[in-house]
Design a protein around this motif. Structure first.
Motif, short mmCIF file in Angstrom:
data_model
loop_
_atom_site.label_atom_id
_atom_site.label_comp_id
_atom_site.label_asym_id
_atom_site.label_seq_id
_atom_site.Cartn_x
_atom_site.Cartn_y
_atom_site.Cartn_z
N ASN A 289 37.78 29.26 33.20
CA ASN A 289 38.42 28.77 34.45
C ASN A 289 39.12 29.75 35.58
O ASN A 289 40.41 29.83 35.69
CB ASN A 289 39.64 28.05 33.60
CG ASN A 289 40.65 26.95 34.72
OD1 ASN A 289 40.01 26.97 35.81
ND2 ASN A 289 41.38 26.28 34.05
N SER A 292 41.50 28.83 38.52
CA SER A 292 43.06 28.71 38.44
C SER A 292 44.19 29.60 38.65
O SER A 292 45.07 29.40 38.98
CB SER A 292 43.23 28.40 36.82
OG SER A 292 42.98 29.32 36.23
N SER A 321 37.07 24.98 38.51
CA SER A 321 38.37 25.17 37.62
C SER A 321 37.95 24.46 36.28
O SER A 321 38.82 23.80 35.62
CB SER A 321 39.52 24.72 37.76
OG SER A 321 39.96 25.13 39.19
#
Length: 363
Positions: A289, A292, A321
Motif C-alpha cells: 500500500n 497511503s 492504495s
C-alpha cells in the motif's frame, strides 16, 4: 462478480497437494502440476507485469467489480472471501489517515453486486481487520483512538447485533485478525504496540500473546504502523510489518505459545494484508500500500515459500492504495483504498494463472 465455484473439488495429485484445489467457472481444475521441490526453488524476483509479461502473467483478467465513494468514507481496508461467493469488506470511514467525516462500515457484497451494511462505527474511528470463523461468525476490529470504551474486537451475533468480545487499551491499534485452526482462539495484530493479542473467540480478557521489536512500528515514519496483516496458516501466525516491509512467520507451539519468529522475506515497504494460495500452500499474495504514505510502490506481489518474490500487479493495472488480498479458487480479490487523487476506491478481481505461477517458482 459472477456466482462461482458451485461444483465439488476433486483432490489434486500428491505432487500438487501443497497448492491444494481450485474450481474455475463451475468446473474442476487442478491448481498445479509441480513437485514440492519446485516450490522451494528460487524464482526470479525481477519478473515484471504488464504487456512485456503477457502470456506468462501470474495474474490476468483484472477487472473492477465494485466502486466506492471515497468522500463518503467508503475506503476499503480489509477483505474476507466467503464460501458462498460473497465478500466482507472493512471500510475505514473517518480515521487519522483518511481524515473523513463519516463513520466506518462493515459491508457484505454478493456476486451480483448487492451491498449490505453489517455494522457501522462512529465518526473518528476505523473498522480495520475482519475475519470469519469456521461457523460463519463475523469478527471485526474497531480502531477507536483514545476511546477505551470502543477500542477492540467485535463479533456479529446471530441477529446481526454487534458485540464487543475483546476490549483493548485506548492507545492500542487493533488491525488484522486471525483465528486458529481449532476455531477457539482469536489473534489481534496491534499496529501501535508491537504486540499480537489473543482472546477466546467467545470473548474475555485479552492476553499479550507476543510482544517483539519485529512487530513494532518505526516511530519516525509519517504513518507509524507495525504489525498489520495477520493470518493463521499451517500451524503458525503469519504477520506483516507495514513500516519494516517484512513478512514474519511465528510458530504456535502445542501449548499455544509463540515460537521463534522467522522473517520469511523483507524489502517490501508498506506491506499490508496477505492471503495464501490455498490452505496448504505457503505461496502468499501480499498488497503493498505504497500510496497511503508515499513510501514505495503500489503493488501486489507473490511471495514464494523460500522468501523470493515478484510483482504481479502494479499501478498500471489500476492499483490505488491496495490494502488487502483474498484468494478463493483461482480468483484473486484486491481492495483499493484510493488514497491519492482521484481517490479511486474500489474492489478489483483477477485470475490466477497457475502454470505461470509455477514457472516463476522454477526459475
Amino acid at each position: 462478480m459472477q456466482q462461482q465455484y458451485q461444483d465439488t473439488v476433486r483432490r489434486s495429485a500428491s505432487s500438487t497437494r501443497r497448492f491444494g484445489k481450485v474450481k474455475r467457472n463451475g468446473v474442476i481444475a487442478l491448481a498445479v502440476t509441480a513437485t514440492a521441490a519446485v516450490l522451494v526453488s528460487a524464482p526470479s524476483a525481477s519478473a515484471g507485469t504488464g504487456p512485456s509479461y503477457r502470456g506468462g502473467s501470474v495474474v490476468t483478467d483484472v477487472t473492477t467489480e465494485a466502486t466506492f465513494d471515497y468522500a463518503a468514507g467508503e475506503i476499503p481496508e480489509n477483505i474476507t472471501a466467503n464460501p458462498d461467493g460473497t465478500v466482507t469488506l472493512s471500510m475505514l470511514g473517518s480515521c487519522a489517515v483518511c481524515e473523513r467525516t463519516h463513520g466506518p462500515q462493515l459491508m457484505r457484497i454478493t456476486p451480483s453486486g448487492q451491498r449490505t451494511v453489517l455494522a457501522t462505527g462512529q465518526v473518528g474511528e476505523a473498522i480495520s481487520g475482519n475475519t470469519r470463523g469456521s461457523d460463519g461468525t463475523v469478527y471485526y476490529s474497531v480502531w477507536a483512538p483514545g476511546n477505551a470504551d470502543r477500542n477492540g474486537v467485535y463479533k456479529l451475533l446471530a441477529d446481526g447485533t454487534p458485540q464487543r468480545i475483546a476490549a483493548l487499551p485506548a492507545d492500542s491499534g487493533p488491525n488484522g485478525l486471525a483465528i486458529d485452526a481449532a476455531g477457539r482462539t482469536l489473534y489481534i495484530a496491534d499496529s501501535l504496540k508491537g504486540t499480537i493479542w489473543s482472546v477466546p473467540v467467545s470473548g474475555g480478557s485479552v492476553t499479550p500473546w507476543l510482544t517483539d521489536a519485529a512487530l513494532a512500528p518505526v516511530p519516525t515514519e509519517a504513518l507509524p504502523i507495525g504489525a498489520n496483516g495477520l493470518r493463521f496458516h499451517n500451524g503458525a501466525l503469519w504477520a506483516t510489518n507495514f513500516n519494516k516491509g517484512t513478512l514474519l512467520r511465528i510458530p504456535v507451539t502445542g501449548a499455544g505459545a509463540a515460537g521463534p519468529i522467522r522473517q520469511v522475506t523483507g524489502g517490501l515497504p508498506n506491506i499490508d494484508d496477505i492471503s495464501f494460495l490455498t490452505p496448504r500452500s505457503d505461496v502468499v499474495f501480499a498488497a503493498q500500500n505504497g500510496s497511503s504514505s508515499n513510501n514505495g510502490p503500489d503493488r501486489v506481489v507473490v511471495i514464494y515459500p523460500n522468501g523470493t518474490y515478484k510483482p504481479v500487479l502494479t499501478s498500471a493495472d489500476g492499483l490505488a492504495s491496495p490494502s488487502a488480498t483474498a484468494v478463493r479458487g483461482d480468483r484473486l480479490y484486491i481492495t483499493d483504498g484510493g488514497v491519492p487523487e482521484p481517490h479511486d476506491a474500489k474492489l478489483q478481481t483477477a485470475r490466477i494463472n497457475f502454470p505461470a505461477l509455477l514457472a516463476g517458482a522454477a526459475h
